[in-house]
Design a protein around this motif. Structure first.
Motif, mmCIF file in Angstrom:
data_model
loop_
_atom_site.group_PDB
_atom_site.id
_atom_site.type_symbol
_atom_site.label_atom_id
_atom_site.label_comp_id
_atom_site.label_asym_id
_atom_site.label_seq_id
_atom_site.Cartn_x
_atom_site.Cartn_y
_atom_site.Cartn_z
ATOM 1 N N ASP B 57 59.577 -32.064 12.262
ATOM 2 C CA ASP B 57 60.099 -31.077 13.206
ATOM 3 C C ASP B 57 59.339 -31.176 14.518
ATOM 4 O O ASP B 57 58.142 -31.459 14.535
ATOM 5 N N LEU B 58 60.018 -30.897 15.619
ATOM 6 C CA LEU B 58 59.341 -30.868 16.913
ATOM 7 C C LEU B 58 58.295 -29.767 16.901
ATOM 8 O O LEU B 58 58.529 -28.680 16.370
ATOM 9 N N GLY B 59 57.145 -30.048 17.504
ATOM 10 C CA GLY B 59 56.093 -29.043 17.558
ATOM 11 C C GLY B 59 55.202 -29.004 16.337
ATOM 12 O O GLY B 59 54.176 -28.329 16.336
ATOM 13 N N GLU B 60 55.584 -29.761 15.322
ATOM 14 C CA GLU B 60 54.808 -29.779 14.085
ATOM 15 C C GLU B 60 53.541 -30.616 14.282
ATOM 16 O O GLU B 60 53.534 -31.551 15.087
ATOM 17 N N SER B 61 52.519 -30.306 13.494
ATOM 18 C CA SER B 61 51.270 -31.045 13.632
ATOM 19 C C SER B 61 51.379 -32.416 12.983
ATOM 20 O O SER B 61 51.796 -32.529 11.831
ATOM 21 N N GLY B 62 51.000 -33.443 13.722
ATOM 22 C CA GLY B 62 51.050 -34.799 13.189
ATOM 23 C C GLY B 62 49.682 -35.452 13.276
ATOM 24 O O GLY B 62 48.649 -34.774 13.334
ATOM 25 N N VAL B 63 49.697 -36.768 13.300
ATOM 26 C CA VAL B 63 48.432 -37.495 13.394
ATOM 27 C C VAL B 63 47.825 -37.248 14.772
ATOM 28 O O VAL B 63 48.524 -37.239 15.781
ATOM 29 N N ALA B 64 46.509 -37.049 14.796
ATOM 30 C CA ALA B 64 45.801 -36.836 16.068
ATOM 31 C C ALA B 64 45.232 -38.186 16.504
ATOM 32 O O ALA B 64 44.267 -38.672 15.920
ATOM 33 N N TRP B 65 45.835 -38.785 17.502
ATOM 34 C CA TRP B 65 45.508 -40.152 17.899
ATOM 35 C C TRP B 65 44.516 -40.221 19.055
ATOM 36 O O TRP B 65 44.566 -39.408 19.983
ATOM 37 N N TYR B 66 43.676 -41.232 19.008
ATOM 38 C CA TYR B 66 42.949 -41.669 20.183
ATOM 39 C C TYR B 66 43.699 -42.885 20.721
ATOM 40 O O TYR B 66 43.827 -43.885 20.017
ATOM 41 N N PRO B 67 44.180 -42.823 21.974
ATOM 42 C CA PRO B 67 44.944 -43.960 22.502
ATOM 43 C C PRO B 67 44.081 -45.134 22.966
ATOM 44 O O PRO B 67 44.614 -46.205 23.256
ATOM 45 N N ARG B 68 42.772 -44.919 23.084
ATOM 46 C CA ARG B 68 41.904 -46.020 23.528
ATOM 47 C C ARG B 68 40.899 -46.361 22.432
ATOM 48 O O ARG B 68 40.273 -45.483 21.855
ATOM 49 N N LEU B 69 40.748 -47.644 22.205
ATOM 50 C CA LEU B 69 39.868 -48.101 21.139
ATOM 51 C C LEU B 69 38.441 -47.609 21.348
ATOM 52 O O LEU B 69 37.790 -47.131 20.408
ATOM 53 N N GLU B 70 37.954 -47.680 22.585
ATOM 54 C CA GLU B 70 36.548 -47.338 22.813
ATOM 55 C C GLU B 70 36.267 -45.863 22.511
ATOM 56 O O GLU B 70 35.193 -45.521 21.997
ATOM 57 N N ASP B 71 37.231 -44.991 22.818
ATOM 58 C CA ASP B 71 37.038 -43.563 22.531
ATOM 59 C C ASP B 71 37.011 -43.322 21.021
ATOM 60 O O ASP B 71 36.221 -42.529 20.513
ATOM 61 N N GLY B 72 37.925 -43.997 20.337
ATOM 62 C CA GLY B 72 37.984 -43.844 18.881
ATOM 63 C C GLY B 72 36.728 -44.387 18.213
ATOM 64 O O GLY B 72 36.194 -43.779 17.270
ATOM 65 N N LEU B 73 36.251 -45.517 18.697
ATOM 66 C CA LEU B 73 35.035 -46.096 18.114
ATOM 67 C C LEU B 73 33.840 -45.166 18.313
ATOM 68 O O LEU B 73 33.011 -44.997 17.410
ATOM 69 N N ALA B 74 33.765 -44.549 19.494
ATOM 70 C CA ALA B 74 32.664 -43.621 19.769
ATOM 71 C C ALA B 74 32.737 -42.435 18.814
ATOM 72 O O ALA B 74 31.718 -41.976 18.284
ATOM 73 N N GLU B 75 33.926 -41.939 18.568
ATOM 74 C CA GLU B 75 34.097 -40.801 17.663
ATOM 75 C C GLU B 75 33.791 -41.201 16.229
ATOM 76 O O GLU B 75 33.188 -40.427 15.467
ATOM 77 N N ALA B 76 34.193 -42.400 15.849
ATOM 78 C CA ALA B 76 33.926 -42.869 14.481
ATOM 79 C C ALA B 76 32.419 -43.028 14.274
ATOM 80 O O ALA B 76 31.881 -42.706 13.214
ATOM 81 N N LYS B 77 31.737 -43.494 15.296
ATOM 82 C CA LYS B 77 30.278 -43.658 15.209
ATOM 83 C C LYS B 77 29.623 -42.270 15.084
ATOM 84 O O LYS B 77 28.696 -42.083 14.296
ATOM 85 N N ARG B 78 30.129 -41.306 15.838
ATOM 86 C CA ARG B 78 29.545 -39.961 15.831
ATOM 87 C C ARG B 78 29.723 -39.297 14.462
ATOM 88 O O ARG B 78 28.849 -38.622 13.955
ATOM 89 N N THR B 79 30.874 -39.493 13.861
ATOM 90 C CA THR B 79 31.223 -38.764 12.647
ATOM 91 C C THR B 79 31.062 -39.569 11.363
ATOM 92 O O THR B 79 31.123 -39.009 10.277
ATOM 93 N N ASN B 80 30.879 -40.888 11.492
ATOM 94 C CA ASN B 80 30.839 -41.783 10.335
ATOM 95 C C ASN B 80 32.156 -41.742 9.544
ATOM 96 O O ASN B 80 32.197 -41.969 8.328
#
Lengths: 250, 99
Positions: B57-80
């Protein structure tokens, strides 16, 4: 299923946004380049934890995907606090608007501001009832977005944008000053999301493609469309005109 | 009601947010493959012309994406946290606004 993904950091890049993006895809697909790719990686991004492929089933197998994800996530003791999570951001507003249209989500554009504003917005972005419902983009130069949007009331602020059908133009649904409180931002986003859901017709993909062709919609990415399915370093399939791609090695 | 295999591809192609499904890809039926000029199945699923709407459905919660690899990698490093990585084309046959 979506809950299972919360145990991961989910990264989605556009395959054709840059040569760098292509190199990233090739590094995860054993040298191949295909327009879609999927894999699970270790937290340092250096090790693949599943096979890579075009779809989750290729990497996770033919069973319950959520259960497969849970099994992988349980091997890591991870920090679940999202208070210090970074705000997602695109490499360009143009791409952000198009993805928001494709994803059928409201785009939150942070125009101007500083790290304090960014953190304020980020905490809202990762909060319950907001998470997974929006796309985000941060722009310091208003010339990157002013031509594409209508109904904006200034060149800085937090703009809640509804992209048009083909993701090349957008309308500002609401605009908050950079000084808005987290509560004000949260309320505005919830309202925009509800309005968006109520007033937007869900896309029918077949119809979208027909209308796009009829209207002569074109979309050029920095890297031309093509695939290298045999991983020899050369693009061997450009699509269109009924071409069939060669079968590549997996 | 959509057939399960078509539903899977709707989930997959209609927006990678709805990428999780329980059935593996099965491709178009034999008569469709024949119509296309061969029995060989293309990788990755059906064309958008074969799909309808996203089941979300529109407005429903879906996957929360990082569109840039470097941002996602930084978050993965922070959170393991392990990384769910995807690369997609946000257009189809040169038409934007669709994955």
């Amino acid at each position: 299923m979506i809950e299972a993904t919360r145990q991961f950091v989910c990264i989605r890049i556009d395959s054709y946004e840059s040569e760098e993006a292509q190199k990233i895809v090739r590094s995860y697909l054993n040298g191949r380049f295909e327009n879609t790719a999927f894999c699970i990686l270790s937290p340092d991004g250096k090790r693949r934890l599943t096979r890579s492929g075009r779809a989750p089933a290729h990497g996770l197998g033919r069973g319950d995907v959520a259960r497969s994800l849970d099994k992988i996530a349980k091997k890591y003791r991870s920090e679940s606090d999202t208070k210090n999570a970074g705000l997602p951001d695109f490499n360009s507003f143009r791409l952000a608007l198009n993805v928001a249209s494709a994803e059928e989500r409201v785009l939150v554009l942070l125009a101007g501001g500083n790290e304090v504003v960014r953190k304020k917005l980020s905490e809202v972005a990762w909060s319950p009832n907001i998470i997974g419902r929006f796309e985000y983009d941060v722009e310091s130069d208003p010339t990157t977005w002013t031509d594409a949007l209508t109904k904006e009331t200034g060149k800085t602020g937090i703009l809640l944008v509804k992209a048009d059908q083909f993701g090349q133009k957008g309308e500002v649904m609401a605009q908050l000053p950079l000084s808005a409180s987290q509560q004000e931002i949260y309320t505005a986003m919830r309202q925009a999301n509800a309005n968006f859901a109520k007033t937007t017709e869900k896309k029918n993909y077949a119809q979208h493609m027909r209308e796009g062709r009829r209207s002569g919609v074109t979309w050029k990415m920095p890297v031309e469309y093509g695939e290298d399915r045999d991983g020899d370093g050369k693009i061997d399939f450009r699509g269109g005109h009924g071409e069939r791609p060669p079968r590549g090695r997996r | 009601m959509k057939k399960p295999s078509l539903l899977f591809f709707s989930l997959w192609m209609a927006g990678s947010t709805a990428l999780m499904a329980e059935r593996p890809p099965q491709g178009p039926p034999p008569e469709e493959r024949e119509r296309r000029g061969g029995g060989e199945r293309r990788g990755g699923g059906p064309r958008p012309e074969e799909l309808a709407e996203s089941p979300m459905d529109l407005g429903e919660s879906g996957v929360a994406w990082y569109p840039r690899l470097e941002d996602g990698l930084a978050e993965a490093k922070r959170t393991n946290k392990p990384i769910l990585f995807m690369a997609v084309a946000s257009q189809c046959s040169g038409i934007s606004g669709v994955f």
